[in-house]
Motif scaffolding. Structure first.
Motif, short mmCIF file in Angstrom:
data_model
loop_
_atom_site.label_atom_id
_atom_site.label_comp_id
_atom_site.label_asym_id
_atom_site.label_seq_id
_atom_site.Cartn_x
_atom_site.Cartn_y
_atom_site.Cartn_z
N ARG A 131 -21.82 -1.39 29.23
CA ARG A 131 -22.27 -0.79 30.50
C ARG A 131 -21.64 -1.41 31.74
NH1 ARG A 131 -27.70 -2.79 29.03
NH2 ARG A 131 -28.06 -4.79 30.04
N ASN A 132 -20.68 -2.31 31.55
CA ASN A 132 -20.01 -2.88 32.71
C ASN A 132 -19.22 -1.78 33.43
OD1 ASN A 132 -17.76 -4.17 34.28
ND2 ASN A 132 -18.79 -6.03 33.60
N PRO A 133 -19.57 -1.45 34.67
CA PRO A 133 -18.94 -0.31 35.36
C PRO A 133 -17.45 -0.49 35.63
CG PRO A 133 -20.32 -1.54 36.89
CD PRO A 133 -20.58 -2.10 35.53
N THR A 134 -17.02 -1.72 35.84
CA THR A 134 -15.60 -1.96 36.13
C THR A 134 -14.74 -1.66 34.90
OG1 THR A 134 -16.39 -3.76 37.52
CG2 THR A 134 -14.02 -3.58 37.23
N VAL A 135 -15.23 -2.06 33.73
CA VAL A 135 -14.51 -1.79 32.49
C VAL A 135 -14.36 -0.29 32.29
CG1 VAL A 135 -14.65 -1.92 29.97
CG2 VAL A 135 -15.10 -3.95 31.34
N LYS A 173 -16.81 -5.71 46.18
CA LYS A 173 -18.13 -5.23 45.75
C LYS A 173 -18.11 -4.71 44.32
CE LYS A 173 -21.77 -1.94 47.07
NZ LYS A 173 -22.19 -0.90 48.06
N ASP A 174 -17.00 -4.03 43.94
CA ASP A 174 -16.93 -3.43 42.61
C ASP A 174 -16.78 -4.46 41.50
OD1 ASP A 174 -14.37 -4.09 43.49
OD2 ASP A 174 -13.42 -2.56 42.25
N HIS A 178 -18.81 -8.45 37.17
CA HIS A 178 -18.10 -9.49 36.42
C HIS A 178 -18.70 -10.86 36.70
CE1 HIS A 178 -14.70 -7.18 34.80
NE2 HIS A 178 -14.72 -6.50 35.93
N ILE A 179 -18.99 -11.12 37.97
CA ILE A 179 -19.59 -12.40 38.34
C ILE A 179 -20.97 -12.53 37.72
CG2 ILE A 179 -20.54 -13.72 40.29
CD1 ILE A 179 -17.58 -14.02 40.18
N LEU A 203 -17.87 -14.64 46.07
CA LEU A 203 -17.56 -14.75 47.49
C LEU A 203 -16.97 -13.42 47.91
CD1 LEU A 203 -17.51 -16.83 49.85
CD2 LEU A 203 -15.13 -17.26 49.24
N LEU A 204 -17.80 -12.59 48.52
CA LEU A 204 -17.36 -11.23 48.86
C LEU A 204 -16.28 -11.25 49.91
CD1 LEU A 204 -20.84 -9.53 48.78
CD2 LEU A 204 -18.86 -8.71 47.51
#
Length: 351
Positions: A131-135, A173-174, A178-179, A203-204
Motif C-alpha cells: 500500500r505504499n503510494p510512492t511504489v 510530501k509524496d 518512505h520515512i 525534513l520537508l
C-alpha cells in the motif's frame, strides 16, 4: 489520523527541526541520494542538491548514496551505469558537495548495508509493502511489471538511512510514506531486539516543483531537462526548440500557458526574481525574447558549475579516488551497524 492531519504533524516537526538545525547542526545526520539512471539536471539541482550543499556547509554530517542497485527496480538493463555514476560524482563535486564533509558511496559496494534487508523485511507485512503510494506511482509511471525489488524499495531505503544512524532525510510530501516506513522498521527492531536505531524524521523541502521546458515535470525521459553537464550551446539549442504559443504578450499562467510558464520559472530560479516580474519586463517581446532571456539566465547561473565540471573531467583518477574513499568509509559504518544488529539478535557465535 487523516492524511492531511498526518502531513500537518510532519510539517510541524519538520519546521521545528529546521529551526534547530541552524543552532545545533551536530545533533543531526542526513542521508540522501539519487539513482544513476542518467545525467543530473536543473530539476535535481534546485529540487535537492542545492539544499544538500547548504546543510552540509551548515555543519550537518551528510551521507549521499548513489543508488545503483535501485536502477534495476524498474529497468531491465544497467547499460551506461558506470558512466552515469562517474558523472554523478562530478556533478556533486561541481555543485559544492565536499567529500571531506560528505561521504559519497554506491549501494553495490556496501555489502553490510544490503544485508540489513533481511531482518528489516521480517519487520514488514505484505500489506504494508503493497500500500505504499510512492511504489504504486513509480510502478505505474514506468509501465514495468512490479518487481520484488520495487515492492521492497522503501525497505531498502530504510537500510540506507539506518545503516548510518541517519535521523533526518530531506523529502517532498509524496515521499513521507518512505520515512514513516523507516520509522516503523526502526521502532519494531528496537522493541523486538534492542535499542539500535534512531527513528528518523522527514525534513520537508520547500523547493518548488521544477517544470521541464514543456511544462511537464523535468525528466530526462521526457527530453525536457537541462542537464548540469550540458554546454552553453546545447542549453541554447534546447531552450530554442521548447514549445511556447503564438501569444506575443508574455504572462505567467501555468495552467493555460505551460510552456511559457515553465521557461519563466526556470529563469526565476536562476535569477532570484519572480516569474511575474520577468514576464512584465518582457511584455510583448514574444517567445523569442523570452527564450533569449532564459538562455542567458541559465548559462550565467551554471557557468561556475560548468567551469568546475571541466576541471574535474580532466582528472578521472581523482573521481575514482573520491568514490573509493566514500565506499571505504561507508563500509566501516555499515559493518559496525551490522555487528550491533547481529548482537541484538543473538547471532554472534564466535569470539
Amino acid at each position: 489520523m487523516s492524511n492531511e492531519d498526518s502531513f500537518l504533524a510532519s510539517k510541524k516537526r519538520s519546521d521545528e527541526i529546521r529551526a534547530d538545525l541552524a543552532v545545533h547542526p551536530e545533533k543531526y545526520l542526513m542521508l540522501t541520494g539519487d539513482r544513476p539512471t542518467g545525467r543530473l539536471h536543473l530539476g535535481h539541482y534546485f529540487g535537492t542538491i542545492r539544499e544538500r550543499v547548504a546543510l552540509q556547509n551548515l555543519g550537518v554530517p551528510t551521507r549521499v548514496v548513489i543508488a545503483d542497485y535501485q536502477v534495476i527496480t524498474d529497468r531491465d538493463t544497467t547499460a551506461n551505469i558506470a558512466d552515469n555514476v562517474h558523472n554523478m560524482v562530478i556533478d556533486y563535486l561541481a555543485c559544492g558537495i565536499d567529500p571531506e564533509k560528505t561521504i559519497i558511496f554506491t549501494h553495490s559496494h556496501i555489502p553490510a548495508l544490503n544485508q540489513l534487508m533481511l531482518p528489516f523485511l521480517s519487520l514488514c507485512t505484505e500489506a504494508e509493502l503493497e500500500r505504499n503510494p510512492t511504489v504504486k506511482a513509480e510502478q505505474e509511471a514506468s509501465g514495468h511489471a512490479l518487481t520484488g525489488l520495487l515492492l521492497t524499495y522503501p525497505v531498502h531505503q530504510a537500510c540506507d538511512i539506518l545503516f548510518c544512524k541517519g535521523n533526518i532525510g530531506p523529502v517532498g510530501k509524496d515521499q513521507l510514506p518512505h520515512i514513516e516506513q523507516t520509522r516503523q522498521i526502526a521502532r519494531r527492531f528496537n522493541e523486538r531486539y534492542a535499542q539500535v536505531f534512531p527513528e528518523p524524521e522527514g525534513l520537508l523541502t520547500d523547493a518548488v516543483l521544477i517544470p521541464g521546458l514543456d511544462g511537464r515535470k523535468m525528466s530526462k525521459s521526457y527530453g525536457n531537462a537541462i542537464s548540469l553537464s550540458a554546454t552553453a550551446e546545447e542549453t541554447a539549442k534546447l531552450i530554442k526548440k521548447s514549445q511556447t504559443d503564438s501569444d506575443r504578450n508574455i504572462t505567467f499562467d501555468p495552467d493555460n500557458r505551460p510552456g511559457v510558464s515553465a521557461l519563466l520559472t526556470t529563469a526565476a530560479l536562476c535569477t532570484g526574481r519572480t516569474e511575474v516580474e520577468i514576464a512584465e519586463e518582457i511584455g510583448d517581446g514574444g517567445s523569442g525574447t523570452l527564450k533569449k532571456y532564459v538562455t542567458q539566465s541559465v548559462n550565467d547561473y551554471l557557468a561556475p558549475i560548468r567551469a568546475r565540471r571541466e576541471e574535474l573531467m580532466q582528472d578521472p583518477a581523482y573521481i575514482a579516488d573520491i568514490l573509493a574513499d566514500g565506499n571505504r568509509r561507508a563500509n566501516e559504518i555499515a559493518n559496525e551497524t551490522l555487528g550491533e544488529v547481529r548482537e541484538a539478535m543473538g547471532m554472534v557465535y564466535t569470539a
